[in-house]
Write an enzyme that holds these catalytic residues in place. Sequence first.
Site, PDB file in Angstrom:
ATOM      1  N   HIS A 196     -69.234 -63.431   9.642  1.00 52.93           N
ATOM      2  CA  HIS A 196     -69.498 -62.640   8.892  1.00 52.93           C
ATOM      3  C   HIS A 196     -68.417 -61.288   8.495  1.00 52.93           C
ATOM      4  CE1 HIS A 196     -73.859 -63.451   9.962  1.00 52.93           C
ATOM      5  NE2 HIS A 196     -73.223 -64.436   8.992  1.00 52.93           N
TER       6      HIS A 196
ATOM      7  N   ARG B  92     -72.292 -64.215  -4.685  1.00 57.24           N
ATOM      8  CA  ARG B  92     -73.365 -64.948  -3.592  1.00 57.24           C
ATOM      9  C   ARG B  92     -74.152 -63.976  -2.962  1.00 57.24           C
ATOM     10  NH1 ARG B  92     -67.881 -67.729  -2.578  1.00 57.24           N
ATOM     11  NH2 ARG B  92     -68.259 -69.937  -2.535  1.00 57.24           N
TER      12      ARG B  92
ATOM     13  N   ARG C  87     -76.428 -65.717  -7.972  1.00 51.10           N
ATOM     14  CA  ARG C  87     -76.988 -66.884  -7.450  1.00 51.10           C
ATOM     15  C   ARG C  87     -78.036 -66.653  -6.047  1.00 51.10           C
ATOM     16  NH1 ARG C  87     -73.215 -70.890  -4.067  1.00 51.10           N
ATOM     17  NH2 ARG C  87     -73.558 -69.143  -2.384  1.00 51.10           N
TER      18      ARG C  87
ATOM     19  N   GLU D 262     -74.215 -79.376  -7.013  1.00 49.19           N
ATOM     20  CA  GLU D 262     -73.478 -79.425  -5.746  1.00 49.19           C
ATOM     21  C   GLU D 262     -74.204 -80.465  -5.175  1.00 49.19           C
ATOM     22  OE1 GLU D 262     -73.394 -75.852  -3.857  1.00 49.19           O
ATOM     23  OE2 GLU D 262     -75.535 -75.306  -4.341  1.00 49.19           O
TER      24      GLU D 262
ATOM     25  N   ASN E  16     -67.461 -77.249  -3.526  1.00 48.10           N
ATOM     26  CA  ASN E  16     -67.451 -77.223  -2.124  1.00 48.10           C
ATOM     27  C   ASN E  16     -68.444 -78.274  -1.423  1.00 48.10           C
ATOM     28  OD1 ASN E  16     -65.628 -75.240  -2.879  1.00 48.10           O
ATOM     29  ND2 ASN E  16     -67.064 -73.633  -1.900  1.00 48.10           N
ATOM     30  N   ASP E  17     -69.758 -78.056  -1.906  1.00 50.40           N
ATOM     31  CA  ASP E  17     -70.975 -78.719  -1.432  1.00 50.40           C
ATOM     32  C   ASP E  17     -70.799 -80.076  -2.050  1.00 50.40           C
ATOM     33  OD1 ASP E  17     -72.061 -77.601   0.577  1.00 50.40           O
ATOM     34  OD2 ASP E  17     -72.723 -75.901  -0.856  1.00 50.40           O
TER      35      ASP E  17
ATOM     36  N   ARG F 268     -67.606 -79.937   5.485  1.00 53.50           N
ATOM     37  CA  ARG F 268     -66.797 -79.070   4.693  1.00 53.50           C
ATOM     38  C   ARG F 268     -66.324 -77.911   5.968  1.00 53.50           C
ATOM     39  NH1 ARG F 268     -70.404 -75.076   0.752  1.00 53.50           N
ATOM     40  NH2 ARG F 268     -68.826 -73.437   1.266  1.00 53.50           N
TER      41      ARG F 268
ATOM     42  N   CYS G 202     -67.114 -73.178 -10.005  1.00 55.16           N
ATOM     43  CA  CYS G 202     -67.196 -72.169  -9.014  1.00 55.16           C
ATOM     44  C   CYS G 202     -66.821 -72.284  -7.688  1.00 55.16           C
ATOM     45  CB  CYS G 202     -68.410 -71.097  -9.219  1.00 55.16           C
ATOM     46  SG  CYS G 202     -69.919 -71.655  -8.684  1.00 55.16           S
TER      47      CYS G 202
HETATM   48  C1  PEP Z   1     -69.938 -74.674  -3.473  1.00 55.07           C
HETATM   49  O1  PEP Z   1     -70.563 -75.284  -2.844  1.00 55.07           O
HETATM   50  O2  PEP Z   1     -69.041 -75.024  -4.032  1.00 55.07           O
HETATM   51  C2  PEP Z   1     -70.094 -73.150  -3.836  1.00 55.07           C
HETATM   52  C3  PEP Z   1     -69.437 -72.412  -4.658  1.00 55.07           C
HETATM   53  O3  PEP Z   1     -71.017 -72.623  -3.204  1.00 55.07           O
HETATM   54  P1  PEP Z   1     -70.954 -72.172  -1.621  1.00 55.07           P
HETATM   55  O4  PEP Z   1     -69.372 -72.221  -1.152  1.00 55.07           O
HETATM   56  O5  PEP Z   1     -71.467 -70.770  -1.361  1.00 55.07           O
HETATM   57  O6  PEP Z   1     -71.627 -73.260  -0.912  1.00 55.07           O
HETATM   58 MG    MG Z   2     -72.731 -74.460  -2.215  1.00 52.13          MG
END
Ligand code: PEP
Ligand code: MG
Length: 738
Positions: A349, A456, A493, A592, A615-616, A626, A663
């Site tokens: 964090h 977030r 979100r 995602e 990302n996911d 990841r 995003c």
């Molecule tokens: C993602 O998964 O791309 C995303 C934007 O959310 P996070 O990185 O918070 O999982």
């Molecule tokens: Mg995500």
Amino acid sequence: MAEPISTQDRLDRIVVLIAANMVAEVCSVYVLRADQTLELYATEGLKREAVHHTTMRADEGLVGLIAREAQPLALSDAQTHPSFSYKPETGEEIYHGFLGVPVLRAGNTLGVLVVQNRTMRTYTEEEVEALQTTAMVLAEMVASGELQALVQPGADIAVRRPLYLQGVSLADGVGLGHVVLHEPRVVVKNLIAESPEAEVARLETAIKAVRVSIDKLIERGDVGDGGEHREVLETVRMFAHDQGWLRRMREVVLTGLTAEAAVERVQSDTRARLLRQTDPYLRERLHDLDDLANRLLHQLVGRDFVAAAEALPDNAILVARSMGPAALLDYQRANLRGVVLEEGGPTSHVAIVARALGLPAVGEVENVTSLVEPGDAIIVDGVAGEIQVRPRPDIEAAYAEKARLRAKRQEQYRALRDVPSVTKDGAAIELQLNAGLLVDLPHLEETGAAGIGLFRTEIQFMVAERMPSTAEQQKLYQAVLEQIGPATPVVFRTLDIGGDKILPYMSQIEEENPALGWRAIRIGLDRPGLLRSQIRALLKASAGRPCAIMFPMVATVDEFVRGRAIVDRETAHLTRHGHPLPTRIEVGVMIEVPSLLFQLDEICRRADFVSVGSNDLLQFLFAADRENRQVASRYDALSVNALRAFRTIVEAAKGTACRVSVCGEVASRPLEALALVGLGYRTLSMSPAAVGPVKAALIAAEAGALAEVLARELARADGDASLRATLSAFAEARHIPV
Ligand code: PEP
Ligand code: MG
């Protein structure tokens, strides 16, 4: 010590005094140099000419042995010891009795202090203790840099030597500055006590107080300022009751030391031993013991166990074992240049907060708090994940240049702030920010971004010490909305916890595969209380303005429908109770989870907007964790598979009322952003530092040409696995900065 004489004179007088008090003919001080040899810095009894000339390798002689093992050594006849080695220039051959102790600080050897006698003398336990106590004074002298004036050219002292330490990158950027210890070490000034009995009593009282305070922390069950978790506190509590440790401290006090000096002595000896351990479990315990010793020292010298947030120098680099996010936020941001931690991984964090504050940060730097002194020059390279302590001038100059270039580039990006984000052929691309904390918001103004495409909300939960109440959540959302003003859009979100996003105060369920586990919307739907309270907080905070809510990790249309139903129910509830409502409520979804790629038409009909969480999406698409460095970069976001997935989404949204954006991290990288524009995306949400570089690329590019190259390359059945090379060449040929 306080007399205004030269350092060499002072050192010379110290050895005379020690020799006299120990009734020894010889007293010598050896200092460990950066090249790992021990240099004779002062002597009484040996030949004066040998001072600054005689050196011993660390694997040589009795002095080397003491330095290596960090243990005292008492011999009635040194000459019969197998390690004895004789330096003719010192005239040592006539001495037999030998007592040497390491000069230790925080467990690190800084040098060796020796007394010698002509006779075969047996040194008593008390004499060994006494010499160790004296060595503490010398340790302070060496560590403070006072001996610097005596350093011969090319013979740097080890403790002051330049250090290069490798860690892991927590937050990008390069920072130059001076060490500020987050938990300042207590400098023990009073070594010798008047009454040992009184000191034992002080020690006992302090131990009791520390035990009570640890019990309280455990009882309260919250995360402390240093980010301690229950387990750590439990271990510290165990040590606080350890009889061996307590007995050792009492023994040292009874030799005449003050309670605080005894704590320091015992801790330094323990560290010296543990630092020579290879067992990771034992080394880990070192931290717990340090923690306990620190608490005791603070208790004894009457200072609270808190950070020195005041009196920060202009270019402070915080160095800590660990630090909670709230503690970092307490510092004056303007004075900070970087953060270095012994613990703390990229997903910790404090790392999230460091990134939000734009502070370079490096974590997992072993033992760093005991290798630096307050005020030391230090460089944090958050790009490479390394630090330089007391850097040589050429290294410092190189980094200063690096930092200057970065600043210059930032300056150029800042100049783009008011330039419209439009491609050369007139396609307007909306650039938005990803955020999660109030400290992120000033970036809107700095970057000229159009809004917040991803807030977030879990970050507030992650940095909190306990579950935020509905009222606390509402307060944060209100503060966000107030700060950004009525005209700036923001997408909140809902909680995306689980997986790698762990709330320290929530009981953890063991999952084989947390990324595929009970997380995000799944928790929200199974335990709707939490989701309902969050949605209520969001709706209330958005009274009188539009409200956009987005669900994470949705895998089926049904999940989205159920999420939306909760929003509807909460809206009805607020209406019934006469609460003012948002002017418009929009509900969207992250794309995602790959399963949703096959229900895009349905989702686009039902959602007001969708946003690609690359990302996911990529982690699941390629089955590559990841967080796992070995696999995370194995698959390219510009590969044909990934680009086709991105294209499917933007095309499904085309011709519907559903807005679409990206995003995930791909939107933050200029070349990837160009590809997304080529696929048809017109809204990208990214980290604040990315806005400048992405905009610089976009305004130099033509959306039409990008669309052409992507259409052509993705249509080729025999195309490369990745379009990276093609797109890089495309950008280079058109002088697009990527
Ligand atoms: C993602 O998964 O791309 C995303 C934007 O959310 P996070 O990185 O918070 O999982
Ligand atoms: Mg995500």
